[in-house]
Structures are given as C-alpha cells and as structure tokens.
Design a protein around this motif. Structure first.
Motif, PDB file in Angstrom:
ATOM      1  N   MET A   1       0.834  -1.191   0.000  1.00  0.00           N
ATOM      2  CA  MET A   1       0.000   0.000   0.000  1.00  0.00           C
ATOM      3  C   MET A   1       0.875   1.250   0.000  1.00  0.00           C
ATOM      4  SD  MET A   1      -2.818   1.250   2.817  1.00  0.00           S
ATOM      5  CE  MET A   1      -1.553   1.633   4.030  1.00  0.00           C
ATOM      6  N   ALA A   2       0.554   2.188  -0.871  1.00  0.00           N
ATOM      7  CA  ALA A   2       1.307   3.430  -0.930  1.00  0.00           C
ATOM      8  C   ALA A   2       1.068   4.245   0.326  1.00  0.00           C
ATOM      9  CB  ALA A   2       0.896   4.226  -2.164  1.00  0.00           C
ATOM     10  N   LYS A   3       2.078   4.971   0.742  1.00  0.00           N
ATOM     11  CA  LYS A   3       1.947   5.810   1.926  1.00  0.00           C
ATOM     12  C   LYS A   3       1.085   7.033   1.626  1.00  0.00           C
ATOM     13  CE  LYS A   3       6.309   4.680   4.223  1.00  0.00           C
ATOM     14  NZ  LYS A   3       7.546   5.241   4.832  1.00  0.00           N
ATOM     15  N   LEU A   4       0.379   7.501   2.660  1.00  0.00           N
ATOM     16  CA  LEU A   4      -0.358   8.754   2.536  1.00  0.00           C
ATOM     17  C   LEU A   4       0.634   9.904   2.409  1.00  0.00           C
ATOM     18  CD1 LEU A   4      -3.071   8.294   5.333  1.00  0.00           C
ATOM     19  CD2 LEU A   4      -3.455   8.215   2.864  1.00  0.00           C
ATOM     20  N   ARG A   5       0.342  10.819   1.510  1.00  0.00           N
ATOM     21  CA  ARG A   5       1.178  12.009   1.335  1.00  0.00           C
ATOM     22  C   ARG A   5       0.621  13.125   2.216  1.00  0.00           C
ATOM     23  NH1 ARG A   5       4.393  12.530  -3.144  1.00  0.00           N
ATOM     24  NH2 ARG A   5       3.811  14.721  -3.470  1.00  0.00           N
ATOM     25  N   ALA A   6       1.438  13.567   3.178  1.00  0.00           N
ATOM     26  CA  ALA A   6       0.994  14.583   4.134  1.00  0.00           C
ATOM     27  C   ALA A   6       1.785  15.866   3.954  1.00  0.00           C
ATOM     28  CB  ALA A   6       1.158  14.078   5.565  1.00  0.00           C
ATOM     29  N   GLY A   7       1.120  16.995   4.202  1.00  0.00           N
ATOM     30  CA  GLY A   7       1.769  18.288   4.200  1.00  0.00           C
ATOM     31  C   GLY A   7       1.603  18.966   5.540  1.00  0.00           C
ATOM     32  N   LEU A   8       2.540  19.812   5.890  1.00  0.00           N
ATOM     33  CA  LEU A   8       2.480  20.579   7.133  1.00  0.00           C
ATOM     34  C   LEU A   8       2.394  22.054   6.790  1.00  0.00           C
ATOM     35  CD1 LEU A   8       2.790  21.005  10.216  1.00  0.00           C
ATOM     36  CD2 LEU A   8       5.281  20.951   9.862  1.00  0.00           C
ATOM     37  N   ILE A   9       1.388  22.730   7.356  1.00  0.00           N
ATOM     38  CA  ILE A   9       1.216  24.163   7.117  1.00  0.00           C
ATOM     39  C   ILE A   9       1.482  24.898   8.426  1.00  0.00           C
ATOM     40  CG2 ILE A   9      -0.354  25.958   6.307  1.00  0.00           C
ATOM     41  CD1 ILE A   9      -1.920  23.720   4.873  1.00  0.00           C
ATOM     42  N   GLY A  10       2.591  25.613   8.479  1.00  0.00           N
ATOM     43  CA  GLY A  10       3.012  26.305   9.695  1.00  0.00           C
ATOM     44  C   GLY A  10       4.174  25.582  10.345  1.00  0.00           C
ATOM     45  N   ALA A  11       5.343  26.223  10.362  1.00  0.00           N
ATOM     46  CA  ALA A  11       6.545  25.584  10.906  1.00  0.00           C
ATOM     47  C   ALA A  11       7.043  26.317  12.144  1.00  0.00           C
ATOM     48  CB  ALA A  11       7.641  25.534   9.836  1.00  0.00           C
ATOM     49  N   GLY A  12       6.106  26.792  12.972  1.00  0.00           N
ATOM     50  CA  GLY A  12       6.468  27.448  14.220  1.00  0.00           C
ATOM     51  C   GLY A  12       6.710  26.445  15.329  1.00  0.00           C
ATOM     52  N   MET A  13       6.407  26.826  16.574  1.00  0.00           N
ATOM     53  CA  MET A  13       6.702  25.959  17.704  1.00  0.00           C
ATOM     54  C   MET A  13       5.966  24.635  17.620  1.00  0.00           C
ATOM     55  SD  MET A  13       6.392  26.564  21.822  1.00  0.00           S
ATOM     56  CE  MET A  13       4.745  25.885  21.963  1.00  0.00           C
ATOM     57  N   MET A  14       4.642  24.683  17.433  1.00  0.00           N
ATOM     58  CA  MET A  14       3.879  23.448  17.313  1.00  0.00           C
ATOM     59  C   MET A  14       4.191  22.745  15.996  1.00  0.00           C
ATOM     60  SD  MET A  14       2.325  22.474  19.922  1.00  0.00           S
ATOM     61  CE  MET A  14       1.530  21.095  19.086  1.00  0.00           C
ATOM     62  N   GLY A  15       4.408  23.534  14.939  1.00  0.00           N
ATOM     63  CA  GLY A  15       4.734  22.935  13.655  1.00  0.00           C
ATOM     64  C   GLY A  15       5.972  22.063  13.724  1.00  0.00           C
ATOM     65  N   ARG A  16       6.964  22.481  14.499  1.00  0.00           N
ATOM     66  CA  ARG A  16       8.187  21.679  14.649  1.00  0.00           C
ATOM     67  C   ARG A  16       7.877  20.310  15.240  1.00  0.00           C
ATOM     68  NH1 ARG A  16      11.857  25.764  17.945  1.00  0.00           N
ATOM     69  NH2 ARG A  16       9.862  26.791  18.287  1.00  0.00           N
ATOM     70  N   ASN A  17       6.990  20.284  16.229  1.00  0.00           N
ATOM     71  CA  ASN A  17       6.617  19.003  16.837  1.00  0.00           C
ATOM     72  C   ASN A  17       5.825  18.134  15.867  1.00  0.00           C
ATOM     73  OD1 ASN A  17       7.726  19.297  19.513  1.00  0.00           O
ATOM     74  ND2 ASN A  17       6.179  20.853  19.884  1.00  0.00           N
ATOM     75  N   HIS A  18       4.916  18.764  15.130  1.00  0.00           N
ATOM     76  CA  HIS A  18       4.153  17.997  14.147  1.00  0.00           C
ATOM     77  C   HIS A  18       5.074  17.429  13.063  1.00  0.00           C
ATOM     78  CE1 HIS A  18       0.206  18.791  15.743  1.00  0.00           C
ATOM     79  NE2 HIS A  18       0.402  20.106  15.731  1.00  0.00           N
ATOM     80  N   ALA A  19       6.059  18.203  12.639  1.00  0.00           N
ATOM     81  CA  ALA A  19       7.002  17.726  11.619  1.00  0.00           C
ATOM     82  C   ALA A  19       7.765  16.507  12.124  1.00  0.00           C
ATOM     83  CB  ALA A  19       7.965  18.838  11.228  1.00  0.00           C
ATOM     84  N   ARG A  20       8.199  16.554  13.373  1.00  0.00           N
ATOM     85  CA  ARG A  20       8.932  15.429  13.957  1.00  0.00           C
ATOM     86  C   ARG A  20       8.100  14.155  13.952  1.00  0.00           C
ATOM     87  NH1 ARG A  20       8.280  13.550  18.844  1.00  0.00           N
ATOM     88  NH2 ARG A  20       7.291  15.484  19.585  1.00  0.00           N
ATOM     89  N   VAL A  21       6.820  14.275  14.371  1.00  0.00           N
ATOM     90  CA  VAL A  21       5.963  13.096  14.440  1.00  0.00           C
ATOM     91  C   VAL A  21       5.606  12.595  13.047  1.00  0.00           C
ATOM     92  CG1 VAL A  21       3.701  12.253  15.178  1.00  0.00           C
ATOM     93  CG2 VAL A  21       5.044  13.698  16.711  1.00  0.00           C
ATOM     94  N   LEU A  22       5.232  13.512  12.158  1.00  0.00           N
ATOM     95  CA  LEU A  22       4.861  13.107  10.803  1.00  0.00           C
ATOM     96  C   LEU A  22       6.026  12.444  10.075  1.00  0.00           C
ATOM     97  CD1 LEU A  22       2.753  16.191   9.689  1.00  0.00           C
ATOM     98  CD2 LEU A  22       1.913  13.836   9.871  1.00  0.00           C
ATOM     99  N   SER A  23       7.248  12.866  10.371  1.00  0.00           N
ATOM    100  CA  SER A  23       8.424  12.302   9.701  1.00  0.00           C
ATOM    101  C   SER A  23       8.656  10.840  10.061  1.00  0.00           C
ATOM    102  CB  SER A  23       9.674  13.119  10.059  1.00  0.00           C
ATOM    103  OG  SER A  23       9.567  14.437   9.568  1.00  0.00           O
ATOM    104  N   GLY A  24       8.136  10.418  11.216  1.00  0.00           N
ATOM    105  CA  GLY A  24       8.350   9.035  11.634  1.00  0.00           C
ATOM    106  C   GLY A  24       7.080   8.221  11.739  1.00  0.00           C
ATOM    107  N   LEU A  25       5.984   8.701  11.142  1.00  0.00           N
ATOM    108  CA  LEU A  25       4.696   8.035  11.268  1.00  0.00           C
ATOM    109  C   LEU A  25       4.556   6.934  10.228  1.00  0.00           C
ATOM    110  CD1 LEU A  25       2.177   8.441  13.089  1.00  0.00           C
ATOM    111  CD2 LEU A  25       1.196   9.825  11.249  1.00  0.00           C
ATOM    112  N   ASP A  26       4.205   5.732  10.667  1.00  0.00           N
ATOM    113  CA  ASP A  26       4.014   4.613   9.751  1.00  0.00           C
ATOM    114  C   ASP A  26       2.918   4.930   8.735  1.00  0.00           C
ATOM    115  OD1 ASP A  26       5.930   3.181  11.102  1.00  0.00           O
ATOM    116  OD2 ASP A  26       4.495   2.042  12.311  1.00  0.00           O
ATOM    117  N   ASP A  27       3.116   4.493   7.499  1.00  0.00           N
ATOM    118  CA  ASP A  27       2.143   4.631   6.409  1.00  0.00           C
ATOM    119  C   ASP A  27       1.914   6.076   5.985  1.00  0.00           C
ATOM    120  OD1 ASP A  27       1.681   1.830   6.375  1.00  0.00           O
ATOM    121  OD2 ASP A  27       0.260   2.027   8.029  1.00  0.00           O
TER     122      ASP A  27
END
Length: 336
Positions: A1-27
């Motif tokens: 199964m192809a992985k879901l393609r995700a985008g992050l909008i906003g790279a501030g304080m919370m955005g940094r945390n979301h980027a970290r999690v999304l970068s290592g999220l299965d699928d």
C-alpha cells in the motif's frame, strides 16, 4: 500500500513538533511544508518549503496538518477543503463560532475528514480515566474540576486564555464523561494589559447532571494541568503534565477518631497511583487521524465536536470581570 502524502502548514513551535511526528509516522510520508517565513527552525529536512497553500495542493497531498495562528484557520482550512484535502487543524477550530461553522460545513459538504488537535484527549492519564469510567469504576460521575494555569505565552496574540487554554478543558471534560455541556457561566479578567482575557473561572453542568468547573489563567509562575473527577465510588486525579492517574477509592474502614472523622466526607479507602502505558499524546493523535483518513476505526476530534467546544467557550467571553458594577444585568457573566 502506498503511503499517505501529508503536508504541514506552519513551521512554528507546534509545527516543529508535528514535523517530527509526521516524519516518523508509519504509512505516512511528509512531502512538503508551507510557511511564508520559510524554514526558520530547520524542520523541512530537504523537503520543499512553499509559501502558499495553493502550492502545496498543486504538489499533491492526501491530507494536511494545519498549525498556523487561529485567526488563519478559516482561510487555510477552506482552501484545503476546496482542494479536496483532508485536514487536521490545531485547536481551537476557529476564533469565532461563525468561522468554526463555516469550516465544519466546508469539509462535511465535500465528504472530507476534518479533525481538531485537542491533544489532551490523547493524554494517557485521561485515556485511562475515560476507559475506567466507562467500566463503571467511579459509578455515577458527580463532578469534574480542572485547573490549568501557568506563565503568559508571548507567542499567543490572536486569542485569549479561554480559546487557547480553556478549550482544552471543555473538550476533555465532555469527552472523558461522554456528556455534552447544557449550561455554563464564567467570570473573566484582564490583568496583563492585553486586549484578550488572561483569566477565567467557569462553572457548568453536563447533560447527565455532572457539575463542572474550570480555573484557567496565564498569570501563574506555577504550571499546573490537573483534572479531578469525582464519582460515587471515589475520585480520579489526572495530572496531564506527568500523565499520572491516581485513584482515591471510597472505603469501608471507619475513622474511629471523632475529631478526624468530622473532616472525612466518606470512609477512608486505598489511594493508588495507577500503572498505565504512556505513549506520546501527539503521536497518538496523529495515528488516529491517519487511521481515519485510511477508513479505519479511529477516535478523532471531529469538526462537529470542535465546533461544540468553540460554542461553549464563547459563552465564557463577555468582558473582564474587573469591570464589575452594581447594576443588575451589567456584570460580565455568561450563560446559556
């Protein structure tokens, strides 16, 4: 199964945390970031960094994480909905009831999945408390009292403490008890010289009769995140800073010391700090939203639920209580 393609909008304080999690999220593959200020905190990891949401949509994504200031949620969310992109939007859903309604309608009318990032739902202490309440460990739930206080966050400029912090408590209280708010009253205050309130004391009632109260401020050097849930069989205390859950159980051992017995509301029972798994709440939040997009069973904060939280919160914003008057009906109290 192809992985879901995700985008992050906003790279501030919370955005940094979301980027970290999304970068290592299965699928899931984080494929691009949007921030008109660029990648100031170095979270892109070589991925494209766009200036606009339109560029992200053209790049091709299945869903997006929206971590921009609350006042921009409607604009960003509407563009994503129009582009056919599912979205997880940081809490609160919007800065007004009207805009929250528009966002909920934008996604629902297109059959898209929208979620709100009320991360406290995924705190291990509250996850465990809800499961135990559903199991009958407390019996009838009589009261939920929350305390959420700490220093002023300089990065928050577009909303006050009710929308930024109290929405956490409103959402988690409804979720952990599986009840809706039927009324609420509140007092607010302005103490830091900002246009938005920085203190609120609210009390209300839920659909099955549970009484609630929330004490929230940005004025304390003490950082506290506590939820006290009292029922007919005892009390849970959830500390969401440490993810600890303690159970104070009503017991059968009578207090024979007459002086001390006057201070005991019930017979004394065991006090247990419960051993519970403690996964990172942000990761659990993202895992649930990913599963929702994939069509699997998932527990997300829907846009309809996020809208209900915004509606309840707005009942608590009517002006600073330090402008008290002696005239009936002129004091800054809210109710519905």
């Amino acid at each position: 199964m192809a992985k879901l393609r995700a985008g992050l909008i906003g790279a501030g304080m919370m955005g940094r945390n979301h980027a970290r999690v999304l970068s290592g999220l299965d699928d899931v593959e984080l494929v691009a970031i949007v921030d008109p200020n660029g990648d100031q905190h170095g979270v892109a990891g070589g991925r494209p960094v766009f200036e606009t949401v339109d560029q992200l949509i053209e790049h091709g994504v299945d869903y997006a994480m929206v971590a921009v200031p609350t006042a921009l949620h409607l604009e960003v969310g509407t563009k994503l909905a129009e582009g056919g992109v599912h979205a997880l939007i940081e809490k609160p859903l919007a800065e007004s009831v009207e805009n929250a309604e528009k966002l909920a309608e934008a996604f629902a009318s297109r059959g898209l999945i929208g979620g709100v990032g009320h991360i406290e739902r995924y705190n291990p202490a509250l996850q465990s408390a809800r499961a135990r309440i559903e199991n009958g460990d407390l019996g009838e739930v009589y009261q939920v009292a929350t305390r959420r206080q700490g220093p002023f966050p300089g990065r928050i400029a577009d909303v006050g403490v009710v929308m930024d912090l109290a929405t956490h408590d409103i959402d988690l209280t409804a979720w952990v008890t599986q009840q809706e708010y039927v009324d609420i009253t509140a007092q607010t205050a302005h103490r830091s010289g900002r246009p938005h309130e920085d203190l609120v004391a609210a009390t209300g009632r839920l659909s099955k009769g549970t009484v609630v109260n929330h004490l929230v401020n940005w004025l304390s050097p003490l950082k506290e995140r506590t939820t006290v849930i009292t029922g007919e069989k005892g009390t849970f205390i959830a500390d969401t800073l440490t993810a600890d859950l303690t159970f104070f159980k009503n017991g059968k051992v009578k207090t024979e010391w007459p002086g001390l017995s006057q201070f005991r509301g019930v017979t004394e029972g065991d006090v247990t700090r419960l051993a519970i798994p403690k996964p990172e709440p942000l990761r659990v939040e993202h895992e649930n939203f990913r599963d929702a997009v994939l069509g699997k069973d998932a527990d997300i904060v829907t846009l309809v639920q996020g809208l209900a939280t915004v509606r309840t919160a707005f009942k608590c914003i009517s002006g600073p209580s330090d402008r008290w008057t002696d005239e009936p009906g002129e004091n800054p109290q809210c109710e519905f």
